[in-house]
Design an enzyme around this catalytic site. Structure first.
Site, mmCIF file in Angstrom:
data_model
loop_
_atom_site.group_PDB
_atom_site.id
_atom_site.type_symbol
_atom_site.label_atom_id
_atom_site.label_comp_id
_atom_site.label_asym_id
_atom_site.label_seq_id
_atom_site.Cartn_x
_atom_site.Cartn_y
_atom_site.Cartn_z
ATOM 1 N N THR A 166 91.075 37.910 63.927
ATOM 2 C CA THR A 166 90.643 39.196 62.252
ATOM 3 C C THR A 166 90.894 37.955 61.437
ATOM 4 O O THR A 166 91.888 37.774 61.326
ATOM 5 C CB THR A 166 91.315 40.392 62.249
ATOM 6 O OG1 THR A 166 91.196 41.251 63.510
ATOM 7 C CG2 THR A 166 91.072 40.977 61.222
ATOM 8 N N GLU A 251 103.684 44.589 60.800
ATOM 9 C CA GLU A 251 102.002 44.868 60.894
ATOM 10 C C GLU A 251 102.017 46.225 61.720
ATOM 11 O O GLU A 251 100.900 47.402 60.929
ATOM 12 C CB GLU A 251 101.627 43.981 61.708
ATOM 13 C CG GLU A 251 100.387 44.020 63.387
ATOM 14 C CD GLU A 251 99.903 43.144 63.490
ATOM 15 O OE1 GLU A 251 100.703 41.852 63.548
ATOM 16 O OE2 GLU A 251 99.227 42.854 64.394
ATOM 17 N N ARG A 277 79.137 74.801 58.883
ATOM 18 C CA ARG A 277 78.167 74.978 59.570
ATOM 19 C C ARG A 277 78.194 76.997 59.803
ATOM 20 O O ARG A 277 79.482 76.991 60.617
ATOM 21 C CB ARG A 277 78.876 73.885 60.677
ATOM 22 C CG ARG A 277 78.023 74.386 62.272
ATOM 23 C CD ARG A 277 77.162 73.733 62.385
ATOM 24 N NE ARG A 277 76.088 73.758 63.786
ATOM 25 C CZ ARG A 277 74.759 73.568 63.640
ATOM 26 N NH1 ARG A 277 74.078 72.757 63.330
ATOM 27 N NH2 ARG A 277 74.385 73.365 65.135
ATOM 28 N N HIS A 347 82.457 68.580 65.925
ATOM 29 C CA HIS A 347 81.030 67.860 64.816
ATOM 30 C C HIS A 347 79.530 68.849 65.881
ATOM 31 O O HIS A 347 78.618 68.455 65.748
ATOM 32 C CB HIS A 347 81.577 66.258 64.208
ATOM 33 C CG HIS A 347 81.808 66.675 63.204
ATOM 34 N ND1 HIS A 347 82.780 66.762 62.724
ATOM 35 C CD2 HIS A 347 81.273 66.568 62.001
ATOM 36 C CE1 HIS A 347 83.285 66.445 61.568
ATOM 37 N NE2 HIS A 347 82.070 66.166 60.601
ATOM 38 N N GLY A 348 80.697 69.201 66.849
ATOM 39 C CA GLY A 348 78.914 69.331 68.141
ATOM 40 C C GLY A 348 78.268 67.663 68.518
ATOM 41 O O GLY A 348 79.423 66.377 68.113
ATOM 42 N N GLY A 349 77.027 68.467 68.574
ATOM 43 C CA GLY A 349 76.339 66.379 68.677
ATOM 44 C C GLY A 349 76.115 66.064 67.497
ATOM 45 O O GLY A 349 76.149 64.662 67.519
ATOM 46 N N GLY A 373 100.164 45.336 69.568
ATOM 47 C CA GLY A 373 101.226 46.413 70.482
ATOM 48 C C GLY A 373 100.515 47.550 70.728
ATOM 49 O O GLY A 373 100.450 48.111 70.290
ATOM 50 N N GLU A 376 101.674 51.421 75.613
ATOM 51 C CA GLU A 376 102.469 50.804 76.781
ATOM 52 C C GLU A 376 103.425 50.191 76.172
ATOM 53 O O GLU A 376 104.861 50.346 77.626
ATOM 54 C CB GLU A 376 101.873 50.351 77.698
ATOM 55 C CG GLU A 376 100.455 51.762 78.125
ATOM 56 C CD GLU A 376 99.297 50.793 77.917
ATOM 57 O OE1 GLU A 376 99.335 50.091 76.775
ATOM 58 O OE2 GLU A 376 98.448 51.764 78.360
HETATM 59 C C1 LIG Z 1 89.273 44.326 67.021
HETATM 60 C C2 LIG Z 1 90.269 42.993 67.759
HETATM 61 C C3 LIG Z 1 90.810 42.673 66.306
HETATM 62 C C4 LIG Z 1 92.634 41.689 66.837
HETATM 63 N N1 LIG Z 1 92.725 41.039 65.499
HETATM 64 C C5 LIG Z 1 93.587 40.160 66.126
HETATM 65 C C6 LIG Z 1 94.237 39.451 65.316
HETATM 66 O O1 LIG Z 1 94.399 39.097 63.941
HETATM 67 N N2 LIG Z 1 95.323 38.361 65.427
HETATM 68 C C7 LIG Z 1 95.872 38.188 67.108
HETATM 69 O O2 LIG Z 1 96.392 37.109 67.296
HETATM 70 N N3 LIG Z 1 95.179 39.174 67.945
HETATM 71 C C8 LIG Z 1 94.084 39.890 67.551
HETATM 72 N N4 LIG Z 1 93.725 40.643 67.984
HETATM 73 C C9 LIG Z 1 94.312 41.140 69.791
HETATM 74 C C10 LIG Z 1 94.782 41.794 70.490
HETATM 75 O O3 LIG Z 1 96.370 42.150 69.467
HETATM 76 C C11 LIG Z 1 95.445 42.161 71.596
HETATM 77 O O4 LIG Z 1 94.165 42.695 72.013
HETATM 78 C C12 LIG Z 1 96.376 43.116 71.865
HETATM 79 O O5 LIG Z 1 97.691 42.888 72.124
HETATM 80 C C13 LIG Z 1 96.200 43.255 73.927
HETATM 81 O O6 LIG Z 1 96.321 42.148 74.040
HETATM 82 P P1 LIG Z 1 94.545 41.561 75.148
HETATM 83 O O7 LIG Z 1 93.913 42.405 75.006
HETATM 84 O O8 LIG Z 1 94.748 40.748 76.251
HETATM 85 O O9 LIG Z 1 95.186 42.873 76.958
HETATM 86 P P2 LIG Z 1 96.326 42.800 77.580
HETATM 87 O O10 LIG Z 1 97.593 42.394 77.288
HETATM 88 O O11 LIG Z 1 96.011 42.398 78.763
HETATM 89 O O12 LIG Z 1 96.578 44.192 78.053
HETATM 90 C C14 LIG Z 1 95.398 45.380 78.757
HETATM 91 C C15 LIG Z 1 96.126 46.870 78.316
HETATM 92 O O13 LIG Z 1 97.114 46.895 79.533
HETATM 93 C C16 LIG Z 1 98.086 47.577 79.143
HETATM 94 N N5 LIG Z 1 99.620 46.567 79.379
HETATM 95 C C17 LIG Z 1 99.734 45.630 78.270
HETATM 96 N N6 LIG Z 1 101.107 45.182 78.817
HETATM 97 C C18 LIG Z 1 101.204 45.981 79.735
HETATM 98 C C19 LIG Z 1 102.955 46.436 80.094
HETATM 99 N N7 LIG Z 1 103.948 45.514 79.685
HETATM 100 N N8 LIG Z 1 102.974 47.512 80.541
HETATM 101 C C20 LIG Z 1 102.338 48.360 80.730
HETATM 102 N N9 LIG Z 1 100.892 48.412 80.121
HETATM 103 C C21 LIG Z 1 100.941 47.405 79.700
HETATM 104 C C22 LIG Z 1 97.616 47.563 77.844
HETATM 105 O O14 LIG Z 1 97.188 49.537 78.236
HETATM 106 C C23 LIG Z 1 96.929 47.237 77.255
HETATM 107 O O15 LIG Z 1 96.167 47.869 76.884
HETATM 108 C C24 LIG Z 1 92.144 41.808 68.387
HETATM 109 C C25 LIG Z 1 92.624 42.119 69.337
HETATM 110 C C26 LIG Z 1 90.593 43.123 68.733
HETATM 111 C C27 LIG Z 1 90.165 43.224 69.674
#
Ligand SMILES: Cc1cc2nc3c(=O)[nH]c(=O)nc-3n(C[C@H](O)[C@H](O)[C@H](O)COP(=O)(O)OP(=O)(O)OC[C@H]3O[C@@H](n4cnc5c(N)ncnc54)[C@H](O)[C@@H]3O)c2cc1C
Length: 386
Positions: A166, A251, A277, A347-349, A373, A376
């Site tokens: 971000t 955060e 509505r 809000h429906g459709g 974070g 899960e």
């Molecule tokens: C729009 C956006 C903005 C962001 N901004 C920043 C930023 O400014 N700086 C930055 O460093 N990062 C940023 N992120 C990253 C964000 O913090 C990560 O996407 C997030 O930490 C999840 O990591 P991942 O996408 O690799 O998912 P993964 O770690 O691969 O996990 C995928 C899914 O698996 C499940 N999972 C993961 N671990 C476990 C567990 N131990 N037990 C059970 N289930 C689990 C969860 O459902 C999780 O959503 C951003 C992401 C997005 C999409």
């Protein structure tokens, strides 16, 4: 228009009440009327950062001697809540990543010289911060990052990549996590560095097109033979994982606050909609099932809000709040998703049509149970501490 608001918690001081009033006015006058355009353009004008900086809202938690306000965690809660109420999650995210998640690392761990160099401009909204932890293969599992920092005669050389950052396209000050010790176990070999935008080793590889938070820019970054002076190291070498986790506490508190602010706004939109509505000869609002549904969502949002303020108070008192803040991140962000989808249903459709506020809010809410974070991961932190 109906105004749905929670009672002001007793904890809020006169100073914070004033902050809330001023933020609410700024959001109504300078953000809401323009943010649709920012959503389309994928960029928030610098003037917004400058305005909020001038009003003192981007550095409320940072030291007074470096341009900050010296306030406590409740200030972050009020900021998150009021930006959440804007109904534009991308705007709230860009601003709070700057104020509370990236620059905060410098305020917490920086040397006097680093604070002097970066904080006044950041608090004033002249320079925008980004925090770069996530990599393509390591999101939730922060210890798994592979970006490498090696010592050089002048300081450090960084090589690797970051993703989903971000403010990564339009930011100026990047707080970057990198491995300084490949032999150290898991989390112990990570350190934090300050990288400035014009460093030739820092490249924006791409700007992501996203499901929600469309006004905020999200980048993939390459760090390629990125040279830094010795003074770019933030805090102590090898303590980066600990720094990331401790800043995550704030955060996650802010994510809770943004969620409860957005809950109130979604409920407000839906009160208005269901009251006007007509269906089956009366307003939707006059259907007990509809009223009950909204009352239930409002009750859950109120509970999330009380817990947000309770967590802020615990942090203020210096208590160990990892368990509670993890609960809050999971509960408030899941509650927001329940609220926005419940409100969209009513809000429906209309709620499914691009451009309606509730449709945007439903898209924006989705990331909050994943980023900073995942639910899960948060619940696992709670379970470990039960
Ligand atoms: C729009 C956006 C903005 C962001 N901004 C920043 C930023 O400014 N700086 C930055 O460093 N990062 C940023 N992120 C990253 C964000 O913090 C990560 O996407 C997030 O930490 C999840 O990591 P991942 O996408 O690799 O998912 P993964 O770690 O691969 O996990 C995928 C899914 O698996 C499940 N999972 C993961 N671990 C476990 C567990 N131990 N037990 C059970 N289930 C689990 C969860 O459902 C999780 O959503 C951003 C992401 C997005 C999409």
């Amino acid at each position: 228009m109906t105004e749905f608001d929670f009672n002001e918690p007793e904890l809020a001081s006169d100073e914070l009440r004033l902050v809330r009033q001023q933020l609410r006015r700024y959001v109504a006058e300078a953000i809401v009327p323009h943010a649709e355009v920012w959503e389309r353009e994928g960029e928030i004008p610098r003037q917004v950062f400058r305005d909020l900086g001038r009003m003192g809202f981007l550095g409320m938690r940072h030291p007074v001697e470096y341009g900050g306000g010296g306030l406590g965690p409740l200030a972050s809660v009020v900021l998150g809540e009021e930006l959440g109420r804007s109904s534009f999650g991308g705007v709230a995210a860009a601003l709070t990543v700057h104020s509370d998640m990236s620059i905060a690392h410098i305020a917490h761990r920086g040397t006097a010289a680093q604070k002097q160099r970066y904080l006044p401009a950041a608090c004033a909204g002249e320079k925008v911060g980004a925090v770069c932890v996530t990599e393509a293969h390591a999101g939730s599992d922060v210890a798994g990052i592979k970006t490498r920092a090696t010592r050089t005669a002048q300081g450090w050389r960084l090589d690797g990549s970051k993703t989903f950052i971000t403010n990564g396209v339009y930011g100026d000050i990047y707080i970057v996590a990198a491995k300084t010790d490949l032999q150290a176990k898991g989390s112990r070999g990570i350190s934090m560095f300050i990288v400035e935008k014009d460093n030739p080793g820092l490249k924006v590889a791409r700007k992501f097109d996203k499901h929600g938070w469309r006004a905020s820019d999200t980048a993939e970054l390459f760090l390629d033979d990125l040279q830094l002076g010795a003074d770019a190291l933030l805090g102590e070498e090898g303590k980066g994982f600990y720094y990331i986790m401790s800043t995550f506490q704030n955060e996650r508190l802010v994510a809770g606050a943004m969620s409860v602010g957005a809950c109130a706004k979604a409920i407000e939109f839906t009160l208005d909609y269901t009251r006007q509505r007509q269906a089956f000869g009366k307003a939707l609002w006059d259907q007990p099932v509809v009223r009950n549904k909204l009352a239930w969502l409002a009750a859950k949002a109120a509970a999330a809000r009380s817990f947000t303020y309770a967590c802020a108070q615990m942090i203020e008192e210096g208590k160990d709040t990892v368990r509670e803040v993890s609960m809050l991140k999971a509960y408030a962000c899941e509650t927001l998703n329940e609220v926005v989808h419940g409100c969209l249903q009513l809000h429906g459709g209309t709620g499914f049509i691009t451009g309606t506020p509730i449709e945007r809010m439903a898209r924006d809410a989705r990331i909050l149970t994943i980023g900073g974070g995942a639910t899960e991961v948060m619940l696992e932190e709670v379970a470990k501490r039960l």
